[in-house]
Scaffold this motif. Sequence first.
Motif, mmCIF file in Angstrom:
data_model
loop_
_atom_site.group_PDB
_atom_site.id
_atom_site.type_symbol
_atom_site.label_atom_id
_atom_site.label_comp_id
_atom_site.label_asym_id
_atom_site.label_seq_id
_atom_site.Cartn_x
_atom_site.Cartn_y
_atom_site.Cartn_z
ATOM 1 N N SER A 136 1.782 9.964 0.628
ATOM 2 C CA SER A 136 0.487 9.666 1.247
ATOM 3 C C SER A 136 -0.393 8.816 0.341
ATOM 4 O O SER A 136 -1.226 8.046 0.814
ATOM 5 C CB SER A 136 -0.235 10.969 1.605
ATOM 6 O OG SER A 136 -0.512 11.737 0.444
ATOM 7 N N GLY A 137 -0.190 8.925 -0.985
ATOM 8 C CA GLY A 137 -1.001 8.168 -1.927
ATOM 9 C C GLY A 137 -0.744 6.681 -1.933
ATOM 10 O O GLY A 137 -1.442 5.935 -2.611
ATOM 11 N N ALA A 138 0.242 6.236 -1.153
ATOM 12 C CA ALA A 138 0.566 4.809 -1.111
ATOM 13 C C ALA A 138 -0.180 4.071 -0.001
ATOM 14 O O ALA A 138 -0.027 2.855 0.134
ATOM 15 C CB ALA A 138 2.073 4.621 -0.930
ATOM 16 N N TRP A 139 -0.994 4.778 0.757
ATOM 17 C CA TRP A 139 -1.560 4.181 1.971
ATOM 18 C C TRP A 139 -2.474 2.995 1.709
ATOM 19 O O TRP A 139 -2.636 2.125 2.565
ATOM 20 C CB TRP A 139 -2.297 5.250 2.789
ATOM 21 C CG TRP A 139 -3.674 5.608 2.330
ATOM 22 C CD1 TRP A 139 -4.007 6.367 1.256
ATOM 23 C CD2 TRP A 139 -4.917 5.239 2.950
ATOM 24 N NE1 TRP A 139 -5.372 6.502 1.141
ATOM 25 C CE2 TRP A 139 -5.951 5.822 2.186
ATOM 26 C CE3 TRP A 139 -5.260 4.485 4.073
ATOM 27 C CZ2 TRP A 139 -7.300 5.670 2.494
ATOM 28 C CZ3 TRP A 139 -6.610 4.331 4.387
ATOM 29 C CH2 TRP A 139 -7.605 4.920 3.604
ATOM 30 N N ARG A 140 -3.048 2.902 0.516
ATOM 31 C CA ARG A 140 -3.942 1.779 0.205
ATOM 32 C C ARG A 140 -3.216 0.647 -0.516
ATOM 33 O O ARG A 140 -3.835 -0.331 -0.915
ATOM 34 C CB ARG A 140 -5.104 2.274 -0.659
ATOM 35 C CG ARG A 140 -6.008 3.281 0.033
ATOM 36 C CD ARG A 140 -6.915 2.637 1.024
ATOM 37 N NE ARG A 140 -8.108 2.073 0.396
ATOM 38 C CZ ARG A 140 -9.021 1.364 1.044
ATOM 39 N NH1 ARG A 140 -8.869 1.105 2.319
ATOM 40 N NH2 ARG A 140 -10.069 0.892 0.403
ATOM 41 N N GLY A 141 -1.899 0.800 -0.714
ATOM 42 C CA GLY A 141 -1.140 -0.236 -1.389
ATOM 43 C C GLY A 141 -1.106 -0.034 -2.891
ATOM 44 O O GLY A 141 -1.637 0.936 -3.433
#
Length: 382
Positions: free
Chosen positions: A291-296
């Motif tokens: 989920s921590g990858a959602w902002r790139g």
Amino acid sequence: MDIQKLKEEIIAYSKTIGIDKIGFTTAEPFTELKNRLIRQQELGYQSGFEEPDIEKRTNPALLLKEPQSIISIALAYPAKMKIRVESKKGERRGIFSRASWGLDYHRIIKDRLQKLEEYILTKVPDAHLKSMVDTGELSDRAVAVRAGIGWSGKNCSVITPEFGSYVYIGEMITSLPFEPDNSVEDQCGSCTKCLDACPTGALVQGGQINAQRCISFLTQTKGLIPNEFRDKIGNRVYGCDSCQTACPYNKGKDFHFHGEMEPDPEVAKPLLKPLLSLSNREFKVKFGHVSGAWRGKKPIQRNAMIALAHFKDKTAVPDLIGVLEKDASSVAKGTAAWALGKIGGDQALEALKRAKQSESDSEVLQEIEKGLLLISIERADI
């Protein structure tokens, strides 16, 4: 239709598909929440990631025709890694918050809600259902509290008697008139440990948070981190668990019920220096499922540079110089300049002096000046 029998069947079925707790409530508007949200908006305490329409956040009737009830579900997630990796000199590591361990929780909760929907429709084919998690319009926490999943803690998390606040939650609005469950009594009492533990004072008071000061929010932004928060971030590359780990109701809580939630330690606690040179493709391959990858990758890389500065990792100076001299992003270059100043040393100083001569971006130049000032202060103290 025996609605009570159906409710009991849904509860029994939920246990077979990996739902750890389930609760039912009415679809009445969330009047108290609406008032709080209006006040948060007036104070400028919102993150900007929320659904902007307060009416949609608080009135289920705007989301589903003639709603009768809402089902709330909770899944417990791990608080500790089974396999640990250590941060050591020259190989410093960052940390993702627990809510970003394992597979993206949005996918996990959506999977359980979809299975629950399919089951209900086998029983009541003409039922109207609408499920959501986190990015949906409703406040997951407000629904969970009213459905008896737990109480709203002073840290603004839902605290369950069984699992503490280490739970993912989601909900389903339905056209079925289920009997609502009783709410759980607030058990925070006079405890203020979460407020005391918040590194930035984001918890204004019990149950009220200024998201603009919250490290979890700050690590997800895309601009330069304001000066006052940089030293507070530590080695966090995504999210923050301080208010959860301080909570007495989380003491000793660690559940490993769901295999897809188990963290890969090299992802949940990654080496910092390699993060700085990841391509978009490499980032997606390694981190795309969390989920921590959602902002790139850019916010993660910025946070990694702040973490390297936190450790004063001199072995990272060449990597940071590479970002300062070659990256196209002013945020990345500016953060690298500041980090070089925090770490210090002759190599960092020379790089900052060169960059000052060649850089034209005013935002980056400001950070270069900060870096140079940090080094001069450090040398004056020696």
